[in-house]
Design a protein around this motif. Structure first.
Motif, PDB file in Angstrom:
ATOM      1  N   ARG A  93       0.822  -1.207   0.000  1.00  0.00           N
ATOM      2  CA  ARG A  93       0.000   0.000   0.000  1.00  0.00           C
ATOM      3  C   ARG A  93       0.858   1.260   0.000  1.00  0.00           C
ATOM      4  NH1 ARG A  93      -4.119   0.956   4.887  1.00  0.00           N
ATOM      5  NH2 ARG A  93      -2.413   2.268   5.621  1.00  0.00           N
ATOM      6  N   GLU A  96      -0.058   4.213  -2.621  1.00  0.00           N
ATOM      7  CA  GLU A  96      -1.224   5.027  -2.285  1.00  0.00           C
ATOM      8  C   GLU A  96      -0.939   5.927  -1.081  1.00  0.00           C
ATOM      9  OE1 GLU A  96      -4.605   2.619  -1.667  1.00  0.00           O
ATOM     10  OE2 GLU A  96      -4.737   1.921  -3.735  1.00  0.00           O
ATOM     11  N   ASP A  97      -0.315   5.370  -0.048  1.00  0.00           N
ATOM     12  CA  ASP A  97       0.002   6.177   1.127  1.00  0.00           C
ATOM     13  C   ASP A  97       0.961   7.304   0.766  1.00  0.00           C
ATOM     14  OD1 ASP A  97      -1.568   4.410   2.442  1.00  0.00           O
ATOM     15  OD2 ASP A  97       0.030   3.490   3.637  1.00  0.00           O
ATOM     16  N   VAL A 101       0.564  11.348   1.579  1.00  0.00           N
ATOM     17  CA  VAL A 101       1.504  12.029   2.466  1.00  0.00           C
ATOM     18  C   VAL A 101       2.224  13.155   1.735  1.00  0.00           C
ATOM     19  CG1 VAL A 101       3.651  11.730   3.758  1.00  0.00           C
ATOM     20  CG2 VAL A 101       1.801  10.069   4.001  1.00  0.00           C
ATOM     21  N   SER A 168      -1.238   9.021  10.777  1.00  0.00           N
ATOM     22  CA  SER A 168      -1.981   7.771  10.693  1.00  0.00           C
ATOM     23  C   SER A 168      -1.359   6.816   9.682  1.00  0.00           C
ATOM     24  CB  SER A 168      -3.440   8.050  10.308  1.00  0.00           C
ATOM     25  OG  SER A 168      -4.074   8.847  11.281  1.00  0.00           O
ATOM     26  N   LEU A 169      -0.798   7.352   8.603  1.00  0.00           N
ATOM     27  CA  LEU A 169      -0.283   6.509   7.525  1.00  0.00           C
ATOM     28  C   LEU A 169       1.182   6.146   7.699  1.00  0.00           C
ATOM     29  CD1 LEU A 169      -1.917   8.268   4.433  1.00  0.00           C
ATOM     30  CD2 LEU A 169      -2.662   6.163   5.549  1.00  0.00           C
ATOM     31  N   LEU A 188       7.234   5.478   5.141  1.00  0.00           N
ATOM     32  CA  LEU A 188       6.033   4.675   4.892  1.00  0.00           C
ATOM     33  C   LEU A 188       6.424   3.248   4.522  1.00  0.00           C
ATOM     34  CD1 LEU A 188       4.229   7.259   2.589  1.00  0.00           C
ATOM     35  CD2 LEU A 188       3.982   7.039   5.049  1.00  0.00           C
ATOM     36  N   GLY A 190       3.553   0.980   4.221  1.00  0.00           N
ATOM     37  CA  GLY A 190       2.277   0.388   3.835  1.00  0.00           C
ATOM     38  C   GLY A 190       1.563  -0.287   4.971  1.00  0.00           C
ATOM     39  N   GLY A 192       0.563   1.424   7.828  1.00  0.00           N
ATOM     40  CA  GLY A 192       0.072   2.478   8.704  1.00  0.00           C
ATOM     41  C   GLY A 192      -1.240   2.095   9.355  1.00  0.00           C
ATOM     42  N   GLU A 200     -10.591   9.180   5.310  1.00  0.00           N
ATOM     43  CA  GLU A 200     -10.724   8.299   4.146  1.00  0.00           C
ATOM     44  C   GLU A 200     -11.267   9.070   2.954  1.00  0.00           C
ATOM     45  OE1 GLU A 200      -9.687   5.471   3.597  1.00  0.00           O
ATOM     46  OE2 GLU A 200      -9.536   4.285   5.427  1.00  0.00           O
ATOM     47  N   VAL A 203      -8.420  11.047   1.540  1.00  0.00           N
ATOM     48  CA  VAL A 203      -7.530  10.177   0.776  1.00  0.00           C
ATOM     49  C   VAL A 203      -8.115   9.878  -0.587  1.00  0.00           C
ATOM     50  CG1 VAL A 203      -6.543   7.874   0.679  1.00  0.00           C
ATOM     51  CG2 VAL A 203      -6.449   9.165   2.804  1.00  0.00           C
TER      52      VAL A 203
END
Length: 670
Positions: A93, A96-97, A101, A168-169, A188, A190, A192, A200, A203
């Motif tokens: 992930r 995407e994260d 960020v 959070s991530l 990161l 993935g 998180g 959400e 995001v």
């Protein structure tokens, strides 16, 4: 729970210190001017200098609304390339994260720093998977990244929840402060934490491959927009005004105030907004044909902001052709503004726009215009909220202009308090370093080197108690009196005697009057019975007479000033005067002087306490004769090189920027 931010010690890295100790080294990026995506570098496997890192990228972006989108596009392209090359597992992930960020960190830097933004990203090993690390650096270190952990759950400004989303991530994240820069970084993997529902949604907005046209989005949202307005007004309006006041109050540049106003309004309250600023030459009552008289200068379109980045320039061109006209003098608004539908596309052909006059202190400073597509227009609650917001913008613009005026006056005053040129002395070389601590106000340090007639030259290095207008008054009296007394033929000690009496009389009264005027301007009354306060002056003053057989005779005296140091050609250092009382302290004080001869190669160093008292923790630069030791290492150097070396050593001693004015003068016999 999100990762806890940390502050880590750093080691040197290519272009500057890194954001944290895990940061790999980067090759220097070429410096280019940029208004869009900026400069960008990307490398593949095997090019990274740090162990464990095997792919990297870099971009330098202008601090504009285009920066977050540009950063997302550049990072997305790198991640796609690295995934295709097998460097990144598509099942992770991380990609995407990373997009979320990067977007949040760049947005935070643009909104709260307003400077150019440097973005660095790379992959490094994290067990059996890759970790993505990103650093975002701005050049406004005094502005901490905004987080607002104390906000209640229903206060959801976009710029207030960004770092909570990052926390959070990210596996870890933190902030590093350096001289002239601040870096926020995140690592990161993935793995998180989970996100609240509202995050959400955020995001999902960021990860959308291509944002839909704003007009289409507005068309879809229009049936629910009144409900959304009421919901937000009921929960977040007061926190919005408090946040806006906090952000605007910290800006000392009117253009940055205009930029922040746009970012705060769009898209929360309007689809687009524009800020016009009026110069001082613009008539107070308004401008343009609506008043019947052509204005002088006219308004300047300082900023245009639109929810869709690709509409900004076209909208700007349209608005520049139709500046707002003030019809009701100093009324703050709102007033109807013509809708620029032709540049907003077919779906934006209809809408409403309102103009708010920006007024502070009874003077018009500009106009704020907001626009919203659709037939519904602005509800009364929104117009009232924007009017309150406009008052805050006007106050911030007024404060920024007042600061600019004061800075200009102070700069002019500072130049007037210092000699236009340093005199050249036959048989001697001189070098000067002068660095005021406060670039926006008069310094308390001063210097002079001037011919006194009859083959004599005089020099002075002084430091007045305090800074600002009061110090400027004392310097404005002391320096001309020094020149007058010297040219009248008074000896060094006699000059100090008379200057001491002058400070106890005229300077005290003048400085006290300036202080009272300054307090009165701030709206505070001077307590009754307050008597004049003496302004002390430390001064090193001397007279130079070149000798026929070579060398220079120097007669000097120090009144409460750091003692001058004499450096011989062999590296021996000794003091060249004895300590005496500050000027302006003891009435009828009698001063004495010493006479020395400067032979070829001898150098005399004169400094202010900004040099001797430069601090590093609990230590001062001159502790343990630190200045004498530094000067001893300058044997054989020219006057210019001695001054530069001492300046550099003083700066390096403290690590951070100097906290006091710094002045030093080197006189060297040829």
């Amino acid at each position: 729970m999100g990762a806890i931010p940390t502050q880590r010690e750093t080691v040197s890295r290519g272009r500057a210190a890194p954001a944290h100790d895990e940061a790999p080294a980067h090759d220097e990026a070429p410096a280019h001017e940029s208004t869009g995506a900026g400069t960008h570098e990307s490398t593949g496997a095997g090019t990274h200098e740090s162990a464990g890192a095997y792919a990297q990228g870099r971009a330098t972006l202008a601090g504009s609304p285009l920066a977050p989108g540009s950063a997302r596009a550049l990072v997305r392209a790198c991640l796609d390339e690295w995934t295709d090359c097998g460097l990144l597992d598509p099942g992770q992930r991380v990609a995407e994260d990373a997009m979320v960020v990067v977007s949040e960190l760049v947005t935070n830097a643009v909104v709260h720093a307003g400077t150019d933004v440097e973005v660095d990203w790379w992959l490094e090993e994290a067990g059996d998977q890759a970790a993505f690390v990103v650093e975002v650096t701005d050049h406004h270190p005094s502005r901490a990244p905004r987080d607002h952990p104390g906000e209640t759950p229903y206060e959801t400004p976009e710029y207030g929840r960004g770092l909570r989303l990052v926390a959070s991530l990210a596996e870890s994240w933190g902030v590093t402060y350096r001289i002239g820069a601040k870096t926020v970084w995140a690592r990161l993997t993935g793995r998180g934490g989970t996100l609240p529902d509202e995050q959400e949604l955020k995001v999902a907005e960021i990860l959308a491959p291509e944002p839909p046209p704003l007009s289409s989005a507005l068309e879809r949202e229009s049936p629910h927009r009144p409900d959304r307005d009421r919901d937000w007004l009921g929960r977040g309006a007061l926190s919005f005004l408090a946040e806006a006041s906090d952000l605007l109050a910290g800006q000392l540049d009117e253009n940055l105030v205009a930029a922040l106003a746009g970012q705060l309004i769009v898209p929360r309250l309007a689809d687009w907004c524009a800020v016009w600023l009026e110069d001082e030459s613009t008539r107070a009552g308004g401008w343009g044909e609506a008043d019947g008289v052509g204005g002088v200068g006219g308004p300047r379109l300082a900023r245009v902001w639109h929810g869709s980045e690709n509409r900004i320039e076209e909208l700007r061109r349209a608005l520049e052709k139709d500046p707002p006209c003030a019809r009701d003098g100093l009324r703050s608004g709102p007033e109807t503004y013509p809708w620029p539908g032709e540049v907003l596309g077919p779906e934006g052909a209809h809408g409403s726009a309102l103009a708010y006059r920006l007024i502070a202190g009874g003077r018009p400073l500009g106009t704020l215009v907001i626009g919203r597509s659709g037939q519904a227009g602005f509800p009364d609650e929104i117009t009232g909220l924007v009017e309150d917001f406009g008052r805050r913008v006007a106050l911030a613009i007024g404060a920024a202009r007042q600061y600019a005026r004061q800075a200009t006056i102070s700069a002019v005053l500072q130049r007037g308090l210092l000699p236009g040129a340093v005199a050249e002395i036959p048989g001697m070389r001189s070098a000067l370093v002068y660095e005021p601590c406060d670039k926006g106000g008069p310094s308390g340090d001063f210097y002079d080197l001037f011919p006194a007639g009859d083959g004599r030259w005089c020099f002075a290095v002084g430091d007045v108690q305090g800074k600002g207008p009061e110090a400027a008054v004392v310097i404005g009296l002391a320096r001309p009196w020094l020149r007058l007394l010297a040219r009248e033929g008074y000896r060094v000690a006699d000059v100090l005697d008379r200057l001491n009496q002058l400070l106890l009389d005229d300077a005290t009264e003048a400085a006290d009057a300036a202080a009272r005027a300054l307090v009165a301007a701030g709206g505070r009354a001077v307590p009754p019975g307050d008597g004049p306060q003496t302004r002390f002056l430390s001064l090193l003053y001397g007279e130079l007479t070149p000798l026929e057989g070579g060398g220079v005779r120097c007669t000097l005296a120090s009144a409460g000033h750091p003692l001058p140091l004499l450096l011989g050609p062999d590296g021996e250092v000794r003091t060249a005067a004895r300590p005496q009382t500050l000027l302006g302290v003891v009435e009828d004080e009698t001063y004495t002087s010493e006479t020395i001869e400067l032979g070829p190669g001898d150098s005399l160093l004169c400094v202010t306490d900004g040099v001797t008292e430069r601090r590093s923790g609990s230590r001062q630069f001159d502790d343990g004769d630190g200045l004498a030791r530094a000067l001893a290492g300058c044997a054989g150097l020219s006057a210019e090189l001695i001054s530069e070396r001492i300046r550099r050593l003083v700066h390096e001693f403290g690590g951070g920027p100097p906290e006091d004015d710094l002045a030093l003068l080197v006189l060297q016999a040829e």
